[in-house]
Write an enzyme that holds these catalytic residues in place. Structure first.
Site, mmCIF file in Angstrom:
data_model
loop_
_atom_site.group_PDB
_atom_site.id
_atom_site.type_symbol
_atom_site.label_atom_id
_atom_site.label_comp_id
_atom_site.label_asym_id
_atom_site.label_seq_id
_atom_site.Cartn_x
_atom_site.Cartn_y
_atom_site.Cartn_z
ATOM 1 N N GLU A 294 0.821 -1.213 0.000
ATOM 2 C CA GLU A 294 0.000 0.000 0.000
ATOM 3 C C GLU A 294 0.863 1.275 0.000
ATOM 4 O OE1 GLU A 294 -3.918 -0.633 2.313
ATOM 5 O OE2 GLU A 294 -2.430 -1.897 3.286
ATOM 6 N N SER B 167 -6.250 -2.949 1.241
ATOM 7 C CA SER B 167 -6.540 -2.450 -0.104
ATOM 8 C C SER B 167 -7.077 -3.526 -1.043
ATOM 9 C CB SER B 167 -5.303 -1.797 -0.737
ATOM 10 O OG SER B 167 -5.021 -0.577 -0.104
ATOM 11 N N TYR C 61 -9.355 2.797 -5.724
ATOM 12 C CA TYR C 61 -8.404 3.862 -6.042
ATOM 13 C C TYR C 61 -8.417 4.336 -7.491
ATOM 14 C CZ TYR C 61 -6.613 2.084 -1.635
ATOM 15 O OH TYR C 61 -6.504 1.660 -0.349
ATOM 16 N N ARG D 56 -11.239 3.123 11.040
ATOM 17 C CA ARG D 56 -12.441 2.929 10.211
ATOM 18 C C ARG D 56 -12.842 1.467 10.268
ATOM 19 N NH1 ARG D 56 -11.019 3.172 4.722
ATOM 20 N NH2 ARG D 56 -12.131 1.202 4.637
ATOM 21 N N ASP E 175 -15.087 -1.511 8.636
ATOM 22 C CA ASP E 175 -15.835 -1.913 7.442
ATOM 23 C C ASP E 175 -16.900 -2.932 7.828
ATOM 24 O OD1 ASP E 175 -14.176 -0.288 5.973
ATOM 25 O OD2 ASP E 175 -12.896 -1.904 5.242
ATOM 26 N N GLU F 277 -13.690 -5.738 9.029
ATOM 27 C CA GLU F 277 -12.340 -5.471 9.543
ATOM 28 C C GLU F 277 -12.265 -4.070 10.113
ATOM 29 O OE1 GLU F 277 -9.240 -4.393 6.976
ATOM 30 O OE2 GLU F 277 -10.548 -3.273 5.653
ATOM 31 N N ASN G 252 -9.588 -0.803 10.212
ATOM 32 C CA ASN G 252 -8.372 -0.178 9.689
ATOM 33 C C ASN G 252 -7.887 0.820 10.729
ATOM 34 O OD1 ASN G 252 -8.542 -1.104 6.711
ATOM 35 N ND2 ASN G 252 -10.582 -0.328 7.180
ATOM 36 N N GLY H 148 -7.014 5.246 4.778
ATOM 37 C CA GLY H 148 -6.536 6.150 3.723
ATOM 38 C C GLY H 148 -6.787 7.617 4.093
HETATM 39 N N1 ADP Z 1 -17.332 -11.933 3.108
HETATM 40 C C1 ADP Z 1 -17.416 -11.067 2.091
HETATM 41 N N2 ADP Z 1 -18.436 -11.137 1.196
HETATM 42 C C2 ADP Z 1 -18.511 -10.273 0.146
HETATM 43 N N3 ADP Z 1 -17.629 -9.288 -0.083
HETATM 44 C C3 ADP Z 1 -16.601 -9.152 0.782
HETATM 45 C C4 ADP Z 1 -16.439 -10.023 1.909
HETATM 46 N N4 ADP Z 1 -15.324 -9.652 2.577
HETATM 47 C C5 ADP Z 1 -14.819 -8.606 1.915
HETATM 48 N N5 ADP Z 1 -15.573 -8.280 0.837
HETATM 49 C C6 ADP Z 1 -15.300 -7.201 -0.133
HETATM 50 O O1 ADP Z 1 -13.887 -7.027 -0.210
HETATM 51 C C7 ADP Z 1 -13.501 -5.713 0.216
HETATM 52 C C8 ADP Z 1 -12.211 -5.746 1.018
HETATM 53 O O2 ADP Z 1 -12.397 -6.560 2.157
HETATM 54 P P1 ADP Z 1 -11.819 -6.195 3.577
HETATM 55 O O3 ADP Z 1 -12.078 -7.347 4.477
HETATM 56 O O4 ADP Z 1 -12.374 -4.876 4.016
HETATM 57 O O5 ADP Z 1 -10.250 -6.118 3.327
HETATM 58 P P2 ADP Z 1 -9.226 -4.926 2.982
HETATM 59 O O6 ADP Z 1 -8.322 -4.886 4.162
HETATM 60 O O7 ADP Z 1 -8.517 -5.363 1.764
HETATM 61 O O8 ADP Z 1 -10.044 -3.669 2.788
HETATM 62 C C9 ADP Z 1 -14.682 -5.212 1.019
HETATM 63 O O9 ADP Z 1 -14.688 -3.801 1.013
HETATM 64 C C10 ADP Z 1 -15.862 -5.870 0.324
HETATM 65 O O10 ADP Z 1 -16.237 -5.163 -0.863
HETATM 66 MG MG MG Z 2 -11.561 -2.939 4.008
#
Ligand code: ADP
Ligand code: MG
Length: 327
Positions: free
Chosen positions: A27, A155, A221, A260, A262, A275, A277, A281
């Protein structure tokens, strides 16, 4: 270097600030952009701010800069994962955001989910993958459709959807190139949201929409058709409940200052935690600045709020607070 400002002097005159950015993780580019935006805004607001791109020898360079406080804008391994935080603790330098343990935990999606499950917070069912996994059986156990993720990346790097045994194996192999710990998570079909936390207060929720299969690196991005919706369209009651869930998830890991969370909905509208963060960003079009703007805070106001974590840490280090405390 000095971490001995009194609380009144740090609040009115924060001394020399060093923005740590760049680094060597996947990243890096995102961090460079965010770090430059943070540095420019701090300098424009009249602060004695300097930038430092984290490479080998950064601790000596930081020492030479005679920082009073450090503003961390590093993402991913070697910056957001507690390692830099630990080094700064050893140097006695107050820094923004979460400490060593919370940073490391939040960076590890596997242990984070285990902790949330343990305290009854909602997060999608998951399994740890390894080279001998029974791909078809695992997939069936997780509902036939999964998201495969390296445990310690950000990311959306190394992530892929899988809906057959072969796809699952291929997705594991791709994720394994990023991190030897790889999980498969039940696919969530509902809408996606993110909740910024600032000094114990959740900011307005943002809804994310993309026409891509998920919110991947491109959607985050590069694409210009990703939609960020704030107010997010939830009822006040549902938004408040999501904010409370996000704050609980954040504090359960011991996170501090800002971050943040998610969140994604299941098909039947139940919010599930993805998760946390701990250094989200920070370009001026990133999500935390967007949520801050919705709460009436400019980018500079937001930076000043974030700096309070470093100021609080330096207050803890003042002689009056530590006097008599040493064993
Ligand atoms: N279990 C899931 N089902 C559907 N989409 C998912 C799932 N987990 C993650 N995503 C998608 O992938 C993206 C990135 O996942 P995330 O766990 O937030 O990891 P990162 O640290 O890469 O942001 C999320 O913003 C979402 O759009
Ligand atoms: Mg995320």
């Amino acid at each position: 270097m000095s971490a001995t400002n009194t609380s009144s002097s740090v609040n009115t005159a924060p001394g020399r600030l060093v923005v740590l950015y760049g680094g060597q993780s996947g990243e890096r580019e995102v961090s460079l952009k965010g770090g430059e935006a943070v540095l420019a805004a701090l300098q424009a607001s009249g602060r004695d701010a300097h930038g430092l791109d984290l490479g080998p020898g950064w601790m000596a360079e930081l020492e030479a800069l005679q920082a009073d406080h450090v503003f961390i804008v590093l993402h991913g391994a070697g910056g957001e994962d507690g390692t830099v935080q630990g080094a700064l603790e050893c140097m006695g330098l107050p820094y923004t955001g979460s400490g060593v343990l919370a940073s490391a935990l939040a960076m590890d999606k596997l242990r984070c989910k285990q902790l949330w499950q343990g305290i009854g917070l909602p997060t999608a069912g998951f399994a740890l993958l390894h080279k001998d996994s029974n791909w078809t059986e695992l997939l069936a156990e997780l509902g036939g459709e999964v998201m495969v993720k390296p445990a310690s990346e950000g990311s959306s790097l190394g992530m892929a959807k899988a809906s057959s045994g072969d796809e699952l194996q291929a997705a594991w192999a791709a994720a394994d190139a990023f991190d030897s710990v790889v999980i498969a998570e039940r696919w969530l079909n509902g809408a996606e949201y993110t909740v910024a936390i600032l000094n114990g207060r959740p900011l307005p929720v943002i809804k994310l929409e993309t026409d891509r299969p998920f919110y991947d690196y491109e959607a985050k991005y590069l694409a210009d058709d990703t939609r960020y919706i704030c107010p997010c369209g939830l009822s006040t009651e549902d938004e408040t409940a999501m904010q409370a869930l996000a704050l609980e998830a954040f504090t359960s890991l011991g996170c501090e200052g800002w971050g943040r969370v998610d969140v994604m909905m299941t098909a039947d509208g139940e919010p599930h935690l993805l998760e946390v963060n701990t250094v989200p960003g920070m370009t001026d079009h990133s999500l935390v600045p967007m949520a801050a703007a919705a709460a009436g805070l400019s980018f500079t106001d937001l930076l000043i709020e974030i700096l309070k974590t470093a100021l609080n840490k330096s207050e803890k280090n003042t002689p009056s607070k530590v006097a008599g405390g040493a064993a």
